[in-house]
Scaffold this motif. Structure first.
Motif, PDB file in Angstrom:
ATOM      1  N   LYS A  96     -32.405  73.356 -57.365  1.00 21.69           N
ATOM      2  CA  LYS A  96     -33.691  74.020 -57.172  1.00 21.69           C
ATOM      3  C   LYS A  96     -34.594  73.784 -58.379  1.00 21.69           C
ATOM      4  N   ASP A  97     -35.842  73.542 -58.096  1.00 19.70           N
ATOM      5  CA  ASP A  97     -36.821  73.311 -59.159  1.00 19.70           C
ATOM      6  C   ASP A  97     -37.247  74.669 -59.733  1.00 19.70           C
ATOM      7  N   VAL A  98     -36.604  75.051 -60.835  1.00 15.39           N
ATOM      8  CA  VAL A  98     -36.865  76.372 -61.416  1.00 15.39           C
ATOM      9  C   VAL A  98     -38.270  76.466 -62.018  1.00 15.39           C
ATOM     10  N   THR A  99     -38.930  75.344 -62.208  1.00 19.91           N
ATOM     11  CA  THR A  99     -40.280  75.360 -62.777  1.00 19.91           C
ATOM     12  C   THR A  99     -41.355  75.528 -61.702  1.00 19.91           C
ATOM     13  N   ALA A 100     -40.933  75.390 -60.442  1.00 24.06           N
ATOM     14  CA  ALA A 100     -41.916  75.467 -59.360  1.00 24.06           C
ATOM     15  C   ALA A 100     -42.416  76.894 -59.177  1.00 24.06           C
ATOM     16  N   LYS A 101     -43.697  77.027 -58.845  1.00 28.19           N
ATOM     17  CA  LYS A 101     -44.310  78.331 -58.591  1.00 28.19           C
ATOM     18  C   LYS A 101     -45.044  78.294 -57.255  1.00 28.19           C
ATOM     19  N   LYS A 102     -45.068  79.436 -56.623  1.00 30.20           N
ATOM     20  CA  LYS A 102     -45.739  79.518 -55.322  1.00 30.20           C
ATOM     21  C   LYS A 102     -47.246  79.318 -55.514  1.00 30.20           C
ATOM     22  N   PRO A 103     -47.855  78.425 -54.730  1.00 35.07           N
ATOM     23  CA  PRO A 103     -49.316  78.224 -54.832  1.00 35.07           C
ATOM     24  C   PRO A 103     -50.064  79.516 -54.526  1.00 35.07           C
ATOM     25  N   THR A 104     -51.170  79.705 -55.215  1.00 29.44           N
ATOM     26  CA  THR A 104     -51.950  80.946 -55.052  1.00 29.44           C
ATOM     27  C   THR A 104     -52.511  81.083 -53.643  1.00 29.44           C
TER      28      THR A 104
ATOM     29  N   PRO B  74     -54.013  81.273 -38.799  1.00 33.01           N
ATOM     30  CA  PRO B  74     -54.139  79.803 -38.721  1.00 33.01           C
ATOM     31  C   PRO B  74     -53.668  79.096 -39.992  1.00 33.01           C
ATOM     32  N   ASN B  75     -53.580  79.826 -41.106  1.00 35.04           N
ATOM     33  CA  ASN B  75     -53.167  79.221 -42.377  1.00 35.04           C
ATOM     34  C   ASN B  75     -51.710  79.545 -42.743  1.00 35.04           C
ATOM     35  N   TYR B  76     -50.981  80.107 -41.757  1.00 35.48           N
ATOM     36  CA  TYR B  76     -49.599  80.516 -42.017  1.00 35.48           C
ATOM     37  C   TYR B  76     -48.717  79.296 -42.343  1.00 35.48           C
ATOM     38  N   LYS B  77     -47.949  79.399 -43.453  1.00 37.19           N
ATOM     39  CA  LYS B  77     -47.080  78.298 -43.886  1.00 37.19           C
ATOM     40  C   LYS B  77     -45.612  78.709 -43.948  1.00 37.19           C
ATOM     41  N   GLY B  78     -45.317  79.924 -43.544  1.00 34.61           N
ATOM     42  CA  GLY B  78     -43.941  80.390 -43.625  1.00 34.61           C
ATOM     43  C   GLY B  78     -43.640  80.973 -44.997  1.00 34.61           C
ATOM     44  N   LYS B  79     -42.427  81.524 -45.128  1.00 32.16           N
ATOM     45  CA  LYS B  79     -42.040  82.100 -46.407  1.00 32.16           C
ATOM     46  C   LYS B  79     -41.846  80.982 -47.435  1.00 32.16           C
ATOM     47  N   TRP B  80     -42.414  81.144 -48.574  1.00 36.76           N
ATOM     48  CA  TRP B  80     -42.317  80.110 -49.608  1.00 36.76           C
ATOM     49  C   TRP B  80     -40.914  80.078 -50.195  1.00 36.76           C
ATOM     50  N   LYS B  81     -40.389  78.899 -50.325  1.00 40.53           N
ATOM     51  CA  LYS B  81     -39.054  78.717 -50.903  1.00 40.53           C
ATOM     52  C   LYS B  81     -39.139  77.747 -52.080  1.00 40.53           C
ATOM     53  N   ILE B  82     -38.267  78.005 -53.041  1.00 41.69           N
ATOM     54  CA  ILE B  82     -38.217  77.108 -54.194  1.00 41.69           C
ATOM     55  C   ILE B  82     -37.777  75.720 -53.719  1.00 41.69           C
ATOM     56  N   PRO B  83     -38.514  74.682 -54.005  1.00 40.80           N
ATOM     57  CA  PRO B  83     -38.168  73.336 -53.526  1.00 40.80           C
ATOM     58  C   PRO B  83     -36.936  72.768 -54.247  1.00 40.80           C
ATOM     59  N   TRP B  84     -36.252  71.873 -53.553  1.00 45.21           N
ATOM     60  CA  TRP B  84     -35.107  71.169 -54.125  1.00 45.21           C
ATOM     61  C   TRP B  84     -35.559  69.828 -54.672  1.00 45.21           C
ATOM     62  N   ILE B  85     -34.960  69.457 -55.809  1.00 44.89           N
ATOM     63  CA  ILE B  85     -35.279  68.161 -56.419  1.00 44.89           C
ATOM     64  C   ILE B  85     -33.983  67.438 -56.762  1.00 44.89           C
ATOM     65  N   ASP B  86     -34.076  66.153 -57.005  1.00 42.22           N
ATOM     66  CA  ASP B  86     -32.902  65.381 -57.416  1.00 42.22           C
ATOM     67  C   ASP B  86     -32.361  65.904 -58.738  1.00 42.22           C
ATOM     68  N   ASN B  87     -31.053  66.055 -58.789  1.00 37.55           N
ATOM     69  CA  ASN B  87     -30.407  66.536 -60.013  1.00 37.55           C
ATOM     70  C   ASN B  87     -30.259  65.378 -61.005  1.00 37.55           C
ATOM     71  N   PRO B  88     -30.897  65.454 -62.146  1.00 36.39           N
ATOM     72  CA  PRO B  88     -30.806  64.346 -63.111  1.00 36.39           C
ATOM     73  C   PRO B  88     -29.388  64.164 -63.659  1.00 36.39           C
TER      74      PRO B  88
END
Length: 426
Positions: A220-228, A295-309
């Protein structure tokens, strides 16, 4: 039309022949590495370990079908003597599972109320001193039930990778009744696996996710934040809907139009008569606009997954060190487990055929178990009755002794009192 039908028949027969040929070639390509039914001569293939023997804690095996069986001639190895360590192994033709499927299967019948103990088997690589085979001997696979009390009924699948053991992260449960059960572990070249009990798949997955051997591919991308501007509300109030004029002035209650002033009402004494209030059918509660789909519903925001370095793939993750030995090494508080039908091969379908073959006598085994349980229950009831009778007998004897002691005590007191009175008179 006759020519076309003949051509069709020829093509159909050719297809059937190809399927048969494919089946034969596939059967020929499969290999049974080791299969042990514990028939005559099994002693020449198995070596009993002296592990724990010097401490007096080594248990022994008995060649038997057990106390109940669907086929009394179908014998296995049964643990004997409670609170002991059991260790025995067999050398097998060396087997490497690179680019091949590994199938490990065996049956076990836990006849005893095991309380605490294992019923698993192991595959070992490298050289093993079979006379010293024990709990400290390195292994490549440990697979099977481990029971302790009412809480632990675990089905172990432990794999060795680069000299370290890794347990399956899933909490799988084993069978706990007193019938024969087959346990099958299938490991494939794509690192996928299946676990079967009695020929039916209980679980499946991948070595990449179900063992903590390699770091995960994704994190999980711990640096990601939900867009305003992220919209999580599926429904919103309709912005185009307007509150009707005068809506708030509608009263909650109104005078009952059907009510009439009683004839006996006297305004001088009773005051001005007013009709009782009733709920207003026109009142609809506080005004709320209707909800509409956002009309702008995007669902519950989830922390995105990224490739593990830190992830570095190992295409040979599934490859075990070449298997050379199979063994039973367990500790049991109460002995009585019967191990049988050990199979190491590369054909899951053959393993299922073995299960079906043995289970042709399944109903007979159930009937034998039921009869054994009836005999055991009758014996326990008889012993309990005997114990009750013995207890009553001892109670009566204790009561007789107590009455006798009391009688002697009062007699002695009587004699002493009269003896003292006699001497006082003198």
């Amino acid at each position: 039309m006759r020519v076309e039908r003949s051509a069709f028949q020829f093509k159909f027969m050719a297809l059937v022949l190809l399927l048969v040929l494919f089946s034969v070639l596939n059967l020929a390509s499969s290999e049974i590495i080791f299969e042990e039914r514990f028939d005559d001569g099994w002693q020449s293939r198995w070596v009993k370990s002296d592990w724990k023997k010097s401490e007096g804690k080594a248990g022994s095996f008995k060649h038997t079908a057990g106390s109940w069986s669907g086929d009394p001639d179908d014998k296995g190895l049964q643990t004997t003597t409670d609170a002991r360590h059991f260790a025995i192994s067999a050398k097998i033709p060396e087997f490497n599972n690179k680019n091949r499927t590994l199938v490990l299967q065996y049956s076990v019948k836990i006849e005893q109320d095991i309380e605490c103990g294992g019923a698993y088997i192991k595959l070992m690589s490298g050289y093993v001193n079979q006379k010293k085979f024990g709990g400290d001997t390195p292994y490549s696979v440990m697979f099977g039930p481990d029971i302790c009390g009412t809480q632990t009924k675990k089905l172990h699948v432990i794999l060795s990778y680069q000299g370290q053991n890794y347990p399956l992260k899933k909490d799988l449960q084993c069978e706990t009744d007193k019938l024969t059960h087959f346990y099958t572990f299938v490991l494939r070249p794509d690192a996928s696996y299946s676990i079967l009990i009695d020929g039916r798949e209980r679980d499946s997955g991948s070595m990449y996710t179900d063992w903590d051997i390699l770091p995960p591919r994704k994190i999980k991308d711990v640096t990601a934040k939900k867009p305003t501007d992220w919209e999580e509300k599926e429904y919103i109030e309709d912005p185009n809907q307007v509150k009707p004029e005068g809506y708030d002035s509608i009263p909650r209650e109104i005078p009952d139009p059907k009510a009439k002033q009683p004839d006996t009402w006297d305004e001088d004494e009773d005051g001005i008569w007013r009709a009782p209030k009733i709920p207003n059918p026109a009142y609809k509660g506080p005004w709320k606009p209707k909800k509409i789909k956002n009309p702008n519903y995007k669902g519950k925001w989830k922390i995105p997954w990224i490739d593990n370095p830190e992830f570095e793939d190992d295409p040979d993750l599934y490859v075990l060190k070449s298997i050379k030995y199979v063994g039973i090494e367990v500790w049991q508080v109460k002995a009585g487990a019967v191990f049988d039908n050990i199979l190491i091969c590369d054909d899951p379908e053959y393993a299922k055929d073995v299960v079906q073959e043995v289970f042709t006598n399944r109903e007979m085994e159930k009937e034998a178990l039921e009869e054994a349980e009836k005999i055991k229950k009758a014996r326990e009831e008889e012993e309990a009755q005997r114990a009750r009778e013995e207890g009553e007998k001892r109670k009566r004897e204790r009561g007789y002794d107590r009455r006798r002691r009391d009688k002697d005590h009062y007699r002695d007191r009587y004699r002493k009192r009269h003896y003292d009175d006699y001497h006082d008179e003198l």
